[in-house]
Design an enzyme around this catalytic site. Structure first.
Site, PDB file in Angstrom:
ATOM      1  N   ASP A 205      -2.589   8.692  -6.328  1.00 31.40           N
ATOM      2  CA  ASP A 205      -2.711   8.021  -5.033  1.00 31.40           C
ATOM      3  C   ASP A 205      -1.600   8.513  -4.101  1.00 31.40           C
ATOM      4  OD1 ASP A 205      -2.868   5.957  -2.965  1.00 31.40           O
ATOM      5  OD2 ASP A 205      -4.088   4.836  -4.369  1.00 31.40           O
ATOM      6  N   ASN A 206      -0.695   7.643  -3.694  1.00 32.02           N
ATOM      7  CA  ASN A 206       0.326   8.009  -2.714  1.00 32.02           C
ATOM      8  C   ASN A 206       1.391   8.935  -3.293  1.00 32.02           C
ATOM      9  OD1 ASN A 206      -0.752   6.631  -0.536  1.00 32.02           O
ATOM     10  ND2 ASN A 206       0.261   4.727  -1.079  1.00 32.02           N
TER      11      ASN A 206
ATOM     12  N   ILE B 276       1.893   5.422   5.711  1.00 34.26           N
ATOM     13  CA  ILE B 276       2.963   5.420   6.713  1.00 34.26           C
ATOM     14  C   ILE B 276       3.863   6.636   6.511  1.00 34.26           C
ATOM     15  CG2 ILE B 276       2.958   2.916   6.984  1.00 34.26           C
ATOM     16  CD1 ILE B 276       5.406   2.780   5.204  1.00 34.26           C
TER      17      ILE B 276
ATOM     18  N   ASN C  31      -5.998  12.004  -0.578  1.00 30.36           N
ATOM     19  CA  ASN C  31      -5.329  10.706  -0.502  1.00 30.36           C
ATOM     20  C   ASN C  31      -3.893  10.869  -0.028  1.00 30.36           C
ATOM     21  OD1 ASN C  31      -4.072   8.106  -1.432  1.00 30.36           O
ATOM     22  ND2 ASN C  31      -6.136   7.726  -2.166  1.00 30.36           N
TER      23      ASN C  31
ATOM     24  N   HIS D  80      -6.398   0.731  10.637  1.00 33.95           N
ATOM     25  CA  HIS D  80      -7.863   0.631  10.610  1.00 33.95           C
ATOM     26  C   HIS D  80      -8.328  -0.636  11.339  1.00 33.95           C
ATOM     27  CE1 HIS D  80      -8.022   3.981   7.826  1.00 33.95           C
ATOM     28  NE2 HIS D  80      -7.210   3.334   7.002  1.00 33.95           N
TER      29      HIS D  80
ATOM     30  N   GLU E 166       0.818  -1.210   0.000  1.00 38.41           N
ATOM     31  CA  GLU E 166       0.000   0.000   0.000  1.00 38.41           C
ATOM     32  C   GLU E 166       0.856   1.266   0.000  1.00 38.41           C
ATOM     33  OE1 GLU E 166      -2.761   1.500  -0.356  1.00 38.41           O
ATOM     34  OE2 GLU E 166      -2.173   3.368   0.638  1.00 38.41           O
ATOM     35  N   ASP E 167       1.848   1.343   0.871  1.00 40.63           N
ATOM     36  CA  ASP E 167       2.640   2.567   0.974  1.00 40.63           C
ATOM     37  C   ASP E 167       4.083   2.198   1.273  1.00 40.63           C
ATOM     38  OD1 ASP E 167       3.193   5.236   0.921  1.00 40.63           O
ATOM     39  OD2 ASP E 167       2.172   5.748   2.784  1.00 40.63           O
TER      40      ASP E 167
ATOM     41  N   HIS F 237      -2.317   1.322   6.614  1.00 44.73           N
ATOM     42  CA  HIS F 237      -2.614   2.100   5.406  1.00 44.73           C
ATOM     43  C   HIS F 237      -1.387   2.983   5.117  1.00 44.73           C
ATOM     44  CE1 HIS F 237      -6.323   3.963   3.179  1.00 44.73           C
ATOM     45  NE2 HIS F 237      -5.270   3.841   2.389  1.00 44.73           N
TER      46      HIS F 237
ATOM     47  N   ASN G 288      -6.389   8.324   5.480  1.00 45.15           N
ATOM     48  CA  ASN G 288      -5.743   7.592   4.398  1.00 45.15           C
ATOM     49  C   ASN G 288      -4.225   7.612   4.541  1.00 45.15           C
ATOM     50  OD1 ASN G 288      -4.454   7.258   1.661  1.00 45.15           O
ATOM     51  ND2 ASN G 288      -6.568   6.887   1.070  1.00 45.15           N
TER      52      ASN G 288
END
Length: 369
Positions: free
Chosen positions: A268-269, A116, A223, A133, A53-54, A114, A167
């Site tokens: 997104d990230n 970081i 986001n 979460h 995810e990150d 999620h 997020n």
């Protein structure tokens, strides 16, 4: 007459729903197709098959990666397994992902990481802040990184009524950070309705032990978030609006919008190269494929060519922010990205290069002079 009124209202309601549906599908690029690109230097990193995810990379070249996110409405590749934080040493010739142990006393069974962000204090102690979460709520977990033991010691859980539907975060000091809220509502149905109606009610929140406040709002779905190397500017990705907001940071932590960089892909990230100021961003060309995941036709990542002002020289394939080969892509995910340059916030096209997990990487130079 009564039936006519009912039929008229029904027709108007159906027309509104139809218009909103078409508009929503256009916002998520549901009709867009992208030709897959296979970077020559891309290889699979074992252990990250549940989706990265990150990522946050330390000056030393150590990279933290959050995996296994369970997000409402998105496919879940490991429904019975908790999320994890992995570590990679990008100084290695062939980096490997190592799952980090977490200290006792932390509820690892409900860990759902999620966004970081890392913070290094004056004593060179590394702290990892993780958006979590558990049970579909939102908390921020603070861990101390024990490099020799390759482990995380849980220090604190932060909760606040403004930290809902969080997020991503960017940490600027001890327990001082900005956080994005990607939904206004926490109820799943209302959150979907919010996106469907494009309400622009999401925000950026500043948190410190002394003060918690909304510092920017009006996003369709805030986001990824990051900060410039000089700490003067905050960059916020609005994924559904397909743009990046450049915000000036003030001494009281308020933010003032300077520019909005409009793109044709869902951003997104975000992260920043501390040496050059380059922005790296994961972007989704077709978010409908994220919602309706098909391993035979997987979602990809890219930055589309829009508002182009000139061609940059090719920069070399498959390089990460430290100049080393980054990492492979998750199974069944075809990911590509383009390298862009923002000179005085104008876009310049570049070249396809490497990917990480299921999040592509886009390189940008945000020169604000």
């Amino acid at each position: 007459m009564g039936k006519l009124v009912v039929l008229t209202l029904l027709g108007a309601g159906l027309a509104l729903i139809g218009e909103r549906l078409v508009a929503f599908r256009q916002r998520i690029n549901a009709y867009r197709e992208v030709e897959p690109v296979e970077p020559q230097n891309c290889h699979l990193i074992e252990g990250l098959e549940n989706g990265a995810e990150d990522i946050d990379i330390l000056p030393s070249g150590l990279a933290f990666i959050s995996t296994g996110l369970k997000y409402p409405g998105m496919p879940d590749f490991a429904p019975d397994e908790p999320g994890q934080i992995f570590l990679m040493d990008l100084n290695e010739q062939n980096p490997r992902a190592q799952s980090l142990n977490i200290s006792d006393g932390f509820d690892r069974a409900s860990f759902n990481p999620h966004g970081i962000s890392t913070f290094i204090d004056k004593d060179q102690i590394v702290y990892l802040y993780v958006v979590n979460h558990p049970h579909m709520e939102s908390t921020v977990e603070i861990f101390k990184f024990e490099e020799q033991q390759r482990s995380l010691v849980h220090l604190k859980t932060i909760k606040h009524e403004l930290l809902k539907s969080v997020n991503d975060i960017v940490v600027l000091g001890a327990e001082q950070f900005y956080a994005t809220r990607d939904h206004y509502f926490t109820n799943f149905f209302l959150a979907q309705l919010e996106m469907f109606l494009d309400l622009h009610w999401t925000s950026v929140v500043f948190y410190s032990p002394r003060e918690v406040k909304v510092v920017a709002e009006g996003f369709s779905s805030a986001n990824g978030i990051t900060v410039s190397p000089d700490k003067k500017y905050i960059y916020v990705a609005d994924v559904l609006a397909k743009n990046i907001h450049v915000m000036e940071k003030h001494d009281n932590w308020d933010l003032t919008q300077l520019k909005v960089i409009q793109l044709s892909t869902l951003v997104d990230n975000l992260t920043v190269d501390p040496d050059t100021g380059d922005i790296l961003a994961g972007c989704h060309p077709n978010a409908n494929k994220l919602l309706l995941y098909n391993p035979e036709d997987p979602p990809g990542s890219e930055l589309s060519e829009e508002q182009l002002m000139g061609q940059l020289p090719l920069m070399g394939p498959s390089r990460d922010i430290t100049g080393r080969d980054l990492a492979g892509k998750r199974k069944h995910t075809q990911t590509r990205v383009l390298r862009y340059r923002f000179e005085n916030l104008r876009t310049f096209p570049g070249q396809v290069f490497d990917c990480f997990g299921n999040t592509g990487i886009l390189k940008i130079w945000p020169w604000l002079s």
